[in-house]
Design an enzyme around this catalytic site. Sequence first.
Site, PDB file in Angstrom:
ATOM      1  N   LYS A 125      -2.029  -0.329   0.236  1.00 21.51           N
ATOM      2  CA  LYS A 125      -1.540   1.054   0.746  1.00 21.51           C
ATOM      3  C   LYS A 125      -0.131   1.224   0.294  1.00 21.51           C
ATOM      4  O   LYS A 125       0.525   0.253  -0.111  1.00 21.51           O
ATOM      5  CB  LYS A 125      -1.657   1.407   2.073  1.00 21.51           C
ATOM      6  CG  LYS A 125      -0.992   0.191   2.907  1.00 21.51           C
ATOM      7  CD  LYS A 125      -1.057   0.459   4.502  1.00 21.51           C
ATOM      8  CE  LYS A 125      -0.223  -0.589   5.115  1.00 21.51           C
ATOM      9  NZ  LYS A 125      -0.177  -0.273   6.520  1.00 21.51           N
ATOM     10  N   ARG A 169      -1.582   2.562  18.981  1.00 23.16           N
ATOM     11  CA  ARG A 169      -1.320   3.446  17.666  1.00 23.16           C
ATOM     12  C   ARG A 169      -2.438   4.384  17.519  1.00 23.16           C
ATOM     13  O   ARG A 169      -2.549   5.328  17.829  1.00 23.16           O
ATOM     14  CB  ARG A 169      -0.648   2.738  16.390  1.00 23.16           C
ATOM     15  CG  ARG A 169      -0.187   3.523  15.428  1.00 23.16           C
ATOM     16  CD  ARG A 169       0.631   2.502  14.373  1.00 23.16           C
ATOM     17  NE  ARG A 169      -0.555   1.951  13.768  1.00 23.16           N
ATOM     18  CZ  ARG A 169      -0.084   0.916  12.788  1.00 23.16           C
ATOM     19  NH1 ARG A 169       1.055   0.886  12.250  1.00 23.16           N
ATOM     20  NH2 ARG A 169      -0.800   0.104  12.453  1.00 23.16           N
ATOM     21  N   HIS A 211      -5.627  -4.534  15.498  1.00 24.98           N
ATOM     22  CA  HIS A 211      -4.533  -4.647  14.917  1.00 24.98           C
ATOM     23  C   HIS A 211      -3.606  -5.172  15.760  1.00 24.98           C
ATOM     24  O   HIS A 211      -3.278  -4.975  17.047  1.00 24.98           O
ATOM     25  CB  HIS A 211      -3.530  -3.187  14.204  1.00 24.98           C
ATOM     26  CG  HIS A 211      -2.593  -3.617  13.099  1.00 24.98           C
ATOM     27  ND1 HIS A 211      -2.745  -4.425  11.952  1.00 24.98           N
ATOM     28  CD2 HIS A 211      -1.354  -3.263  13.315  1.00 24.98           C
ATOM     29  CE1 HIS A 211      -1.560  -4.441  11.518  1.00 24.98           C
ATOM     30  NE2 HIS A 211      -0.632  -3.779  12.192  1.00 24.98           N
ATOM     31  N   ARG A 247      -7.008  -9.575   6.887  1.00 22.17           N
ATOM     32  CA  ARG A 247      -6.526  -8.439   6.217  1.00 22.17           C
ATOM     33  C   ARG A 247      -5.187  -8.865   5.805  1.00 22.17           C
ATOM     34  O   ARG A 247      -3.997  -9.209   6.629  1.00 22.17           O
ATOM     35  CB  ARG A 247      -6.230  -7.176   6.851  1.00 22.17           C
ATOM     36  CG  ARG A 247      -7.425  -6.760   7.558  1.00 22.17           C
ATOM     37  CD  ARG A 247      -7.457  -5.211   8.069  1.00 22.17           C
ATOM     38  NE  ARG A 247      -6.499  -5.345   9.268  1.00 22.17           N
ATOM     39  CZ  ARG A 247      -6.757  -5.286  10.513  1.00 22.17           C
ATOM     40  NH1 ARG A 247      -7.937  -5.682  10.807  1.00 22.17           N
ATOM     41  NH2 ARG A 247      -5.728  -5.472  11.404  1.00 22.17           N
ATOM     42  N   TYR A 249      32.380   8.031  -5.260  1.00 24.26           N
ATOM     43  CA  TYR A 249      32.510   8.962  -4.412  1.00 24.26           C
ATOM     44  C   TYR A 249      33.175   8.798  -3.074  1.00 24.26           C
ATOM     45  O   TYR A 249      33.045   7.607  -2.720  1.00 24.26           O
ATOM     46  CB  TYR A 249      31.106   9.584  -3.870  1.00 24.26           C
ATOM     47  CG  TYR A 249      30.512  10.281  -5.038  1.00 24.26           C
ATOM     48  CD1 TYR A 249      30.745  11.529  -5.586  1.00 24.26           C
ATOM     49  CD2 TYR A 249      29.057   9.939  -5.472  1.00 24.26           C
ATOM     50  CE1 TYR A 249      30.181  12.190  -6.423  1.00 24.26           C
ATOM     51  CE2 TYR A 249      28.223  10.617  -6.454  1.00 24.26           C
ATOM     52  CZ  TYR A 249      29.119  11.744  -6.930  1.00 24.26           C
ATOM     53  OH  TYR A 249      28.376  12.660  -7.734  1.00 24.26           O
ATOM     54  N   CYS A 281      25.545   5.823  -5.696  1.00 18.73           N
ATOM     55  CA  CYS A 281      25.373   7.118  -5.874  1.00 18.73           C
ATOM     56  C   CYS A 281      23.963   7.217  -6.146  1.00 18.73           C
ATOM     57  O   CYS A 281      22.886   6.560  -5.821  1.00 18.73           O
ATOM     58  CB  CYS A 281      25.978   7.448  -7.447  1.00 18.73           C
ATOM     59  SG  CYS A 281      27.697   6.840  -7.480  1.00 18.73           S
ATOM     60  N   ASP A 317      22.102   8.140  -8.749  1.00 15.72           N
ATOM     61  CA  ASP A 317      21.343   7.250  -9.742  1.00 15.72           C
ATOM     62  C   ASP A 317      22.079   6.086 -10.217  1.00 15.72           C
ATOM     63  O   ASP A 317      21.512   5.488 -11.220  1.00 15.72           O
ATOM     64  CB  ASP A 317      21.166   8.418 -11.012  1.00 15.72           C
ATOM     65  CG  ASP A 317      20.489   9.481 -10.716  1.00 15.72           C
ATOM     66  OD1 ASP A 317      19.290   9.477 -10.189  1.00 15.72           O
ATOM     67  OD2 ASP A 317      21.007  10.637 -10.583  1.00 15.72           O
TER      68      ASP A 317
END
Length: 369
Positions: free
Chosen positions: A39, A137, A166, A223, A264, A313, A315
């Site tokens: 997942k 949950r 779980h 799992r 920045y 920043c 990127d």
Amino acid sequence: MYRKDDFSRLEINLNGCLDNYRYFRSRLKDQTRLLVLVKANAYGHGAVQFASLMEEAGADYLAVAYPVEGIELREAGIKAPIMVLTAGTDFFNEIIDNSLEPGIPNLYSLKALCEVLEKRGVTDFPVHIKLDTGMHRLGFMTEELGELMDFIKDCPQVKVKSIYSHLAAADDPDSDDFTLGQIALFKENADRLSSVLAHKPLYHILNSAGIERFPEYQFDMVRLGIGIYGVSAIAGNHLSTVASFKCKILQIKSLSQADGTIGYGRHGKIDPEGTVIATIPVGYADGLDRHLSCGKGYFTVNGHRVPTIGNICMDMTMLDVTGTDAKVGDTVTIFGEDPTVTDLARILDTIPYEILTSVPRRIERIIVK
């Protein structure tokens, strides 16, 4: 033509992945089935690539969070059984069409699925019933079992493939009594539910930490999640590194105090004796948490640990490479062997899961040996 992956990529170590698979497999009985969680884009590792690796390695099951994730795998040619942990109620037709197996946490979902199956004339469709044993949950509470049993014993549309729960704190030794209580309640309630079924479904409750710390309760299936990706619940147990986030230096600058500040907000301060910075093409849009700015985080280049300087920043990020031999085109490791995802998680006061799943899809995933 410029591509971002010419400068940055997430390398998936095939041998490391298989080493971890074999380690966890070695803790199981021969007959115990192994489900691998893929997942959240395989915890950031690339769902299709990683699912293919696990299918080839021999995983008995794969699991995703949402139907769309399972559909992506089917469209990519993955044939292994796929469990959908959070199936919802709106995509049952897509689940059926793609041979996905939904987790069912409540009677509302089960009845909604059965209505769809009945309209389509489908019987014995595989489902996985989730029990709530203390995580609180999703899942059937103990007091809800009676109504579930009454409904499911007369429902030919579905076949219970497994019953699962779980663990909330399997990695925490201080919570072992709670964990053992969860396991005992799971066994009791799973047996109750099984008593009204015409067959014996698979039981599973152990996650990665559970496999390492409570293998005696592996039941019929386990799992495997974060463990396959190289993070252990046992201190000092060093699993193989699977993912290494790397990029190349775009530019080097030698700055003096007369040049002012860096980045920045002008938070990057230049040393009185001068500072050499390297700019890399990775920023917070690439999953690099901005809280690693201003020297709080470090990466490695040519064997040297180099701190961030100034604010990260969107990127790009600047690193202080003063005193190193860094040059344009050199490789910088964001995480991998050093720093590890656990190292970064510790700096950020979070968990390795968040570090791994924060790397977006625009970063190329490359399988290496």
